[in-house]
Design a protein around this motif. Structure first.
Motif, short mmCIF file in Angstrom:
data_model
loop_
_atom_site.label_atom_id
_atom_site.label_comp_id
_atom_site.label_asym_id
_atom_site.label_seq_id
_atom_site.Cartn_x
_atom_site.Cartn_y
_atom_site.Cartn_z
N VAL A 107 -5.51 0.45 -1.48
CA VAL A 107 -5.84 1.71 -0.58
C VAL A 107 -4.48 1.89 0.26
CG1 VAL A 107 -6.96 2.56 1.51
CG2 VAL A 107 -8.12 1.11 -0.09
N GLU A 108 -3.75 0.91 0.55
CA GLU A 108 -2.58 0.88 1.23
C GLU A 108 -1.47 1.88 0.30
OE1 GLU A 108 -2.19 -2.98 3.87
OE2 GLU A 108 -1.36 -3.23 1.92
N GLN A 109 -1.42 1.43 -0.81
CA GLN A 109 -0.55 2.21 -1.96
C GLN A 109 -0.88 3.79 -2.19
OE1 GLN A 109 1.99 1.17 -3.87
NE2 GLN A 109 2.02 -0.85 -2.80
N LEU A 110 -2.30 4.00 -2.08
CA LEU A 110 -2.83 5.29 -2.05
C LEU A 110 -2.32 6.07 -0.81
CD1 LEU A 110 -6.38 5.09 -3.36
CD2 LEU A 110 -4.39 6.09 -4.71
N LEU A 111 -2.24 5.58 0.50
CA LEU A 111 -1.80 6.06 1.72
C LEU A 111 -0.48 6.17 1.60
CD1 LEU A 111 -3.64 3.75 4.18
CD2 LEU A 111 -3.63 6.16 3.98
N VAL A 112 0.58 5.25 1.12
CA VAL A 112 1.92 5.53 0.95
C VAL A 112 2.01 6.73 0.04
CG1 VAL A 112 4.32 4.48 0.00
CG2 VAL A 112 2.50 3.35 1.54
N GLN A 113 1.49 6.82 -1.33
CA GLN A 113 1.63 7.95 -2.12
C GLN A 113 1.34 9.10 -1.61
OE1 GLN A 113 -0.87 6.88 -5.53
NE2 GLN A 113 0.48 4.99 -6.15
N ASN A 114 0.57 9.26 -0.52
CA ASN A 114 0.13 10.51 -0.13
C ASN A 114 0.85 10.71 1.31
OD1 ASN A 114 -2.34 12.01 -1.20
ND2 ASN A 114 -2.44 9.72 -1.70
N GLY A 115 1.86 9.93 1.60
CA GLY A 115 2.79 10.17 2.82
C GLY A 115 2.21 9.56 4.22
N TYR A 116 1.11 8.65 3.92
CA TYR A 116 0.64 8.15 5.21
C TYR A 116 0.59 6.62 5.32
CZ TYR A 116 -1.65 12.78 5.32
OH TYR A 116 -1.88 13.91 5.08
N LYS A 117 0.15 5.85 6.38
CA LYS A 117 0.12 4.51 6.36
C LYS A 117 -1.18 4.23 7.13
CE LYS A 117 2.73 4.44 11.09
NZ LYS A 117 3.72 3.97 11.91
N ALA A 118 -1.49 2.73 7.01
CA ALA A 118 -2.63 2.34 7.63
C ALA A 118 -2.62 2.39 9.01
CB ALA A 118 -3.00 0.80 6.94
N ASP A 119 -2.88 3.29 9.72
CA ASP A 119 -2.60 3.35 11.20
C ASP A 119 -4.10 3.74 11.78
OD1 ASP A 119 -3.22 5.90 10.08
OD2 ASP A 119 -1.66 6.98 11.06
N GLY A 120 -5.08 3.25 11.15
CA GLY A 120 -6.20 3.33 11.82
C GLY A 120 -6.35 2.18 12.99
N ALA A 121 -6.89 2.26 14.23
CA ALA A 121 -7.09 1.31 15.09
C ALA A 121 -8.52 1.16 15.69
CB ALA A 121 -6.04 1.52 16.02
N TYR A 122 -8.96 0.26 16.52
CA TYR A 122 -10.19 0.04 16.94
C TYR A 122 -9.94 -0.09 18.56
CZ TYR A 122 -12.24 -1.54 12.40
OH TYR A 122 -12.72 -1.41 11.04
N LEU A 123 -10.85 0.44 19.28
CA LEU A 123 -10.83 0.39 20.78
C LEU A 123 -11.18 -1.06 21.07
CD1 LEU A 123 -12.45 3.80 21.75
CD2 LEU A 123 -9.97 3.31 21.79
N ASN A 124 -11.84 -1.62 20.72
CA ASN A 124 -12.44 -2.94 20.92
C ASN A 124 -12.12 -4.06 19.93
OD1 ASN A 124 -13.73 -2.01 23.62
ND2 ASN A 124 -14.86 -0.69 22.15
N CYS A 125 -12.06 -5.46 20.34
CA CYS A 125 -11.99 -6.33 19.37
C CYS A 125 -12.81 -7.86 20.07
CB CYS A 125 -10.62 -6.57 19.12
SG CYS A 125 -9.98 -7.62 20.26
N GLN A 126 -13.33 -8.63 19.38
CA GLN A 126 -13.81 -9.72 19.94
C GLN A 126 -12.89 -10.78 19.58
OE1 GLN A 126 -17.40 -11.56 17.45
NE2 GLN A 126 -18.33 -11.02 19.10
#
Length: 286
Positions: A107-126
């Motif tokens: 999935v990271e490779q697909l993001l890079v191939q399309n000019g993006y990066k894995a930049d999704g984030a969460y508001l909360n964590c445990q």
């Protein structure tokens, strides 16, 4: 420069936090009777599904796994039974790690191939302090962290328009079912181990062994009930077969996807399958 010495009160605070973490994970009764060395690891869980997996499975899996150490203290216990159990857990966890790593990296490779990066984030964590009482429990914790990373990466891909919602669901479900299948497999394999322990102490004259048997049996029952409840709420989580066979199939299919295919010269379109990213690219730098 030498590490700054900690004040005794600071050391006590850390120990108290770890003890409290152990109680929260395993309960007060288990804490009082636990006499073995253990380690603690900090962990943060972001995705709700991973939090649920940790809550339902980590405690009971750890208790099932730890029984192996108690049984090994008995010279008369059949070592072949324990070796099979330990090797099976180690091998299957390694396979799940490979599955999760390959899917995430694709999935990271697909993001890079399309000019993006894995930049999704969460508001909360445990945030957790996790007690580790068996080597395979540590590996399972690492599996959960890899699963969390997969969810974050696929979420990024959907938001950036690289994956469809259905592709995301397929990738996540395959990996989550593999993790669930491991838990079911451990519970199933524990039956053979417990039978050997019962054979060894049929009169109930070994208090530690009997306690281990009771703890393992209660852990299996508790996890089984939680798993049934999850499947009743979401039928897509049902394994539909023997846990080990299902796990082997999921891992084999996921790892084999895309093997031997050539990279696309142009950026991958959003509708392209994850399998279009070859394993050679997915494993680069992993």
């Amino acid at each position: 420069m030498a590490n700054k010495a900690q004040h005794p009160s600071e050391l006590n605070t850390v120990q108290d936090e770890e003890r409290q973490a152990f109680i929260e994970t395993f309960g007060g009764d288990y804490t009082q009777g636990f006499q073995d060395p253990l380690i603690f690891r900090p962990a943060s869980f972001f995705n709700p599904a991973v939090r649920q997996q940790y809550k339902h499975d980590f405690k009971v899996l750890s208790r099932c796994l730890f029984a192996e150490y108690i049984y090994r203290r008995r010279p008369a216990f059949n070592p072949a039974v324990l070796d099979h159990f330990a090797n099976l857990c180690t091998t299957k966890l390694a396979g799940i790690k490979k599955l999760l790593t390959l899917n995430t990296t694709r999935v990271e490779q697909l993001l890079v191939q399309n000019g993006y990066k894995a930049d999704g984030a969460y508001l909360n964590c445990q945030n957790k302090i996790v007690p580790i009482i068996h080597a395979s429990a540590l590996q399972y914790l690492e599996v959960l962290q890899l699963l969390d990373k997969l969810y974050q990466t696929t979420g990024s891909a959907v938001l950036n328009g690289v994956l469809s919602a259905d592709q995301r669901k397929d990738a996540e479900l395959t990996c989550r079912k593999a993790v669930r299948a491991f838990g079911s497999m451990v519970r199933a394999e524990s039956i053979a181990v417990r039978k050997e322990a019962q054979r060894l102490d049929s009169t109930g004259s070994d208090p530690e062994l009997q306690q281990a048997l009771e703890m393992q049996a209660s852990a299996v029952a508790e996890a089984g009930a939680a798993s049934d409840a999850e499947e009743a709420a979401d039928q897509t989580l049902a394994l539909g077969g023997a846990p080990q066979a299902v796990l082997d199939g999921l891992v084999a299919t996921g790892v084999a996807a895309g093997k031997g295919r050539k990279s696309a010269a142009a950026p991958a379109p959003a509708a392209e399958s994850l399998a279009a990213v070859p394993e050679s690219a997915a494993t680069a730098g992993a």
